[in-house]
Motif scaffolding. Structure first.
Motif: not given
Lengths: 518, 456
Positions: A33-37, A21-26, A207-213, A221-224
């Motif tokens: 980059h980890a995609l968590l959910g 639903d209207e997902v933005d990702l950079e 452990d592995a990612a620089d950024e996590i979405t 719901v957030g990129t940290v």
């Protein structure tokens, strides 16, 4: 740093569901980059959009700043996007080099034949460049799952990918292989490759990612930044509420020995001995954990205990009674519940609805059956009860097992087995593929069983899980329990050594505390 | 096409995508991403797999209508190509058409039910196919492909004939005797057929022998044993041919309402009741649950405490018993004795079962259709100057069309991807689906002789 991948407002609908639903990702170039959910949060769908397997219903895809429309994976590959699926797509009978160059084979004799030597040279060169240890001449069927995964990665790189998507790459790996994989990520990032990997495991993302979405219900719901987040924050983002990561556990009050395995020897389908003289006593009101790298005899041990595999020698006792020669059905009727390793092969009949699946194992026993006739009304109530209690979605007893996501399938299996009111519970990887909110719930139920004085044998490749839940922890290596330790006092390093078959000197061994023959 | 701008595909809301073919059901969304042929095939299969019972019946009816339409074209074309003395229709420039599709199909439909004699023949066929169709369906649901129903039927028939002939002197003639001999005959058929069917089940369970191979081979063995036994031991001394003595007249299932035929309403009702019983057995009992679980997912069955080996033997035994009862009914209702040249009811049962989607209740309409087609085809041959081969084609078309949706449902179940794997990764139809395609196209090619379709 430039942006390697930019997804803007991606929306993807399936009949009845909005998966994204209207997902933005950079994602920045040269980053991991980890995609968590949770299960069903839309992670894989989003990546399938990026890889051209799905076309979005809305939004745009930009790769290296250019707006792109991918109609097929081919288009994505041409734009430098490669994807490694959870289920590898390799030809088992070909060598690693042949698999890697497949589709881009170096030719000789005017293009008439494949230049095998050149292919092997290329692959060796590529492997050295990224620090991969891959034998170009080995057949895929002969190498481990971890190596196969590396072959998949090399294949994507050989095809010119500089953005690599990995779908649940750690699901099939041993802890050691996971570490190796994360090392590979670093190497690749250092070479300016961009990695996006899908996971539902908090620890791995951190452990592995620089950024996590974090995706939840199809929304970003957030990129940290992985460096300044906590497990608690991530868990809350994923689930949408606060999550207790540490199961609360009061001291054990062990009773009599409920499950006793002595001198058990079991062979696998090929006749190779996989369990070599295992002795375990599990007391009532106790959780006995078994840790170990997958494939060190855990499956065979569990098979012999649950009655799915006949042991070569040794005995299995439940409440002091020898059940070694009892059939699977007799064991179920004697109060043994079993959460199997493979829910899609064993735990569920995929073409059955949940009413029928709720009956699996109880089809001959009251209150569902008088041995002949099945009481479908009772069975429906039962399925409904499991669905309610374990929050299985969809909330529909008539849904076929096949239509459920993996996590919901697992919740249903766990719910059904724990609802048996068992005396002995054998749980193999009870939270495999389950999202963090449900893991918490399943852990609570396991502790409930312990409180109720049940005997619980827990096999898991997740160290934090066995450490948290177990009262005693046995470590298996090459078919033997090398040591039984106190999970509260053992360190990860000590466990790692034990899992590799070495006994560290100061391991908090409590093997002596194990009761002898009952 | 009055508007010259009306290019194909531009009728669904100015869709810009180059290759849509206008079946996008949602006018608001962008072009459905999966509009590739795989995507569409996948959705179509998914719809078939998910179809409800009512939808499946509607699909079958639609397939029947479609087969008639296609068949009509075939009739017209072959009538145009043939030469005849009086064409039913000719137009200058087009040539003449020898065969009238309307009258062909009217004859086929009417001939299946009228005169009453024809209806009786249709129902006789239906009755026998009920049992053989159920036999194949039960094995199928247990995950086994029983090609041996024919052999089970042949031996069951022999068991019935011998038991009834042997017991006849001990019972009084008349209704009392019938009440003893008929159940005895049915029981003998069931026991012999069941035992014969259990053999391939046991071979599979304990020796890992493929049941397709063993059941096919055991068909020849069964016919050989029956023939030798009758020729050497139980031959009717007053007959030149290889056959047993006749069972007493009072033990024959007598025609009710249909005089001078070999059809009995009792037997038909028995067959219908059997379909209901088998349905209940599969869906309402623990045994049926075990059987279906083994058929769908043997590992899950094992996990659920099902003794897979015993289930193999017992379900093949049940399948064989149903085939054996088919043989018993053949003896009691049709032949009055065991004789050579038993028609290929067992093989037709395979097609009936597939037509029915291996559902015991579905076997009823499938067997009815088969019975009606057989008599209807005969009526065409007798009444119209349409060649046999063309009638065979028409019959085959109907079976093919009606069976195809069910066939694709079976294939679709196997091709469906699980969890959220990408599209079209794995697949590979299993062996049973492959086997099905073979027999589904095989069935109609059998001869349509009433009693002569003997393959032994």
């Amino acid at each position: 740093m430039s942006v390697a991948v930019h997804l803007a407002g991606i929306t993807k609908r399936f009949p009845g569901v909005v998966a994204n639903d209207e997902v933005d990702l950079e994602v920045e170039e040269g980053s991991v980059h980890a995609l968590l959910g949770e299960n069903g949060a839309g992670k894989t769908t989003l990546m399938n959009v990026l890889y051209g397997l799905y076309q979005p219903d809305g939004g745009t895809v930009h790769v290296h700043g250019d707006s792109r429309e991918f109609y097929t994976p081919r288009d994505a590959i041409d734009a430098g996007v490669g994807m490694i699926h959870q289920h590898f797509m390799l030809v088992d009978t070909l060598t690693t080099a042949e698999n890697i160059v497949l589709g881009h084979e170096p030719r000789k004799w005017g293009g008439l034949a494949m230049d095998r030597a050149q292919a092997e040279r290329d692959v060796r060169e590529l492997g050295e460049r990224y620090g991969f240890d891959v034998d170009p001449e080995a057949k895929i069927e002969d190498v481990s799952v971890g190596v196969q995964q590396r072959v998949e990665i090399l294949k994507a790189l050989y095809g010119g990918a500089d953005v690599l998507i990995l779908d649940e790459p750690t699901a099939v790996l041993t802890p050691q292989e996971v570490e190796d994989l994360f090392g590979v990520f670093e190497e690749l990032a250092a070479e300016d490759k961009t990695i996006i990997f899908i996971t539902h495991k908090l620890g791995e993302a951190m452990d592995a990612a620089d950024e996590i979405t974090v995706l939840r219900d199809g929304r970003n719901v957030g990129t940290v930044d992985a460096a300044d987040t906590t497990r608690e924050e991530l868990a809350e983002l994923m689930v949408g509420r606060e999550v207790l990561l540490e199961a609360d556990k009061e001291p054990a009050e062990p009773g009599d020995v409920g499950l006793s395995v002595s001198d058990l020897r079991v062979t696998d389908d090929r006749g190779v001995e996989q369990v070599s003289g295992v002795n375990i006593d599990v007391r009532e009101g106790e959780v006995f954990g078994i840790a170990g790298v997958d494939g060190n005899g855990q499956s065979e041990l569990v098979g012999a205990i649950t009655g799915l595999r006949a042991p070569e020698s040794g005995t299995v006792r439940v409440d002091g009674r020898d059940v070694t020669d009892l059939s699977r059905r007799e064991r179920i009727e004697n109060g043994m519940a079993y959460v199997p390793e493979d829910r899609q092969k064993r735990g569920l009949v995929m073409d059955f609805d949940l009413v029928e699946n709720g009956l699996l194992g109880s089809q001959h026993t009251a209150p569902f059956s008088d041995g002949g006739r099945i009481d479908w009304a009772e069975s429906r109530e039962h399925a409904r009860g499991v669905i309610e209690e374990y929050d299985v979605r969809p909330n529909d007893p008539d849904a076929e097992a096949e239509s459920l996501s993996g996590g919901n399938q697992q919740k249903f299996v766990v719910g059904r087995e724990f609802a048996r009111d068992p005396e002995v519970v054998v749980a193999s990887h009870p939270t495999r593929g389950v999202d963090v909110g449900s893991i918490e719930f399943i852990h609570e139920r396991i502790l409930d069983l312990r409180r109720a004085g049940k005997t619980v044998l827990l096999v898991s490749s997740k160290l934090d899980e066995v450490q948290q839940l177990s009262d005693r922890l046995g470590v298996m290596y090459e078919g033997e329990v090398v040591d039984v330790v106190d999970p509260d006092r053992v360190t990860e390093e000590e466990l790692g050594l034990l899992m590799a078959g070495q006994i560290p000197e100061d391991a908090p061994s409590i093997a002596d505390a194990v009761g002898g023959e009952p | 096409m009055s508007d010259p701008d009306d290019a194909p595909g531009s009728d669904d809301g100015g869709n810009p995508a180059p290759d849509t073919e206008g079946d996008d059901s949602d006018p608001d969304s962008n072009p459905d991403p999966d509009d590739s042929w795989q995507g569409r095939a996948d959705r179509a299969l998914g719809r078939l797999v998910d179809a409800s019972a009512v939808e499946r019946i509607l699909i079958s009816v639609a397939a029947l209508v479609l087969s008639v339409v296609v068949g009509a074209v075939v009739i017209l074309v072959s009538g145009w190509a043939a030469t005849c003395q009086s064409a039913f229709f000719s137009a200058p420039g087009l040539g003449s058409f020898c065969y009238d599709p309307v009258s062909v199909y009217r004859t086929m439909a009417a001939g299946a039910v009228w005169p009453p004699y024809n209806l009786a023949i249709s129902l006789k066929e239906t009755t026998l196919l009920l049992f053989t169709g159920l036999s194949v369906a039960v094995a199928f649901r247990a995950g086994m492909f029983n090609i041996g129903t024919q052999g089970q039927l042949v031996l069951g028939a022999l068991g019935t004939a011998l038991a009834v002939v042997w017991a006849a002197p001990f019972v009084p003639a008349g209704i009392v005797g019938a009440l003893v001999l008929v159940p005895l005959g049915l029981l003998a058929g069931a026991v012999v057929g069941g035992a014969w069917g259990a053999i391939p089940g046991a071979l599979k369970a304990y020796a890992d022998a493929n049941e397709v191979i063993t059941t096919i081979m055991l068909n020849f063995v069964a016919t050989g044993i029956a023939f030798t036994l009758v020729a050497e031991v139980f031959k009717d001394p007053e007959s030149q041919t290889v056959q047993t003595r006749s069972i007493p007249e009072f033990a024959q299932l007598n025609p009710v309402y249909f005089d001078s035929t070999v059809f009995s309403l009792y037997a038909l009702f028995g067959g219908l009741a059997m379909a209901g019983i088998i349905y209940w057995l599969l869906n309402g009992t623990a045994f049926g649950y075990d059987l279906r679980t083994s058929g769908l997912q043997p590992e899950a069955a094992e996990y659920g405490g099902v003794d897979s080996k015993r289930t193999m033997v017992s379900s093949m035994g049940l399948s064989g018993a149903l085939g054996g009862i088919g043989g018993a009914v053949y003896v009691l209702m049709v032949a009055s004795r065991w004789r050579t040249g038993i028609p290929s009811l067992g093989f037709d049962g395979i097609t009936v079962s597939i037509l029915a989607g291996n559902n015991p209740l579905g076997v009823i309409p499938a067997a009815l259709l088969f019975g009606a087609l057989k008599t209807g085809s005969l009526a065409i041959e007798f009444q119209l100057s349409v060649p046999n081969q063309l009638v065979g084609v028409l019959r085959g078309l109907i079976i093919l069309f009606v069976a195809m949706p069910e066939f694709f449902r079976m294939v679709g179940r196997r091709f469906r991807f699980r969890e959220d794997r990408p599209v079209a990764t794995d697949g590979g139809g299993g062996s049973s689906a492959d086997g099905v395609s073979g027999s589904a196209t095989d069935g109609p090619s059998g001869t349509i002789d009433n009693e002569g379709g003997d393959r032994q």
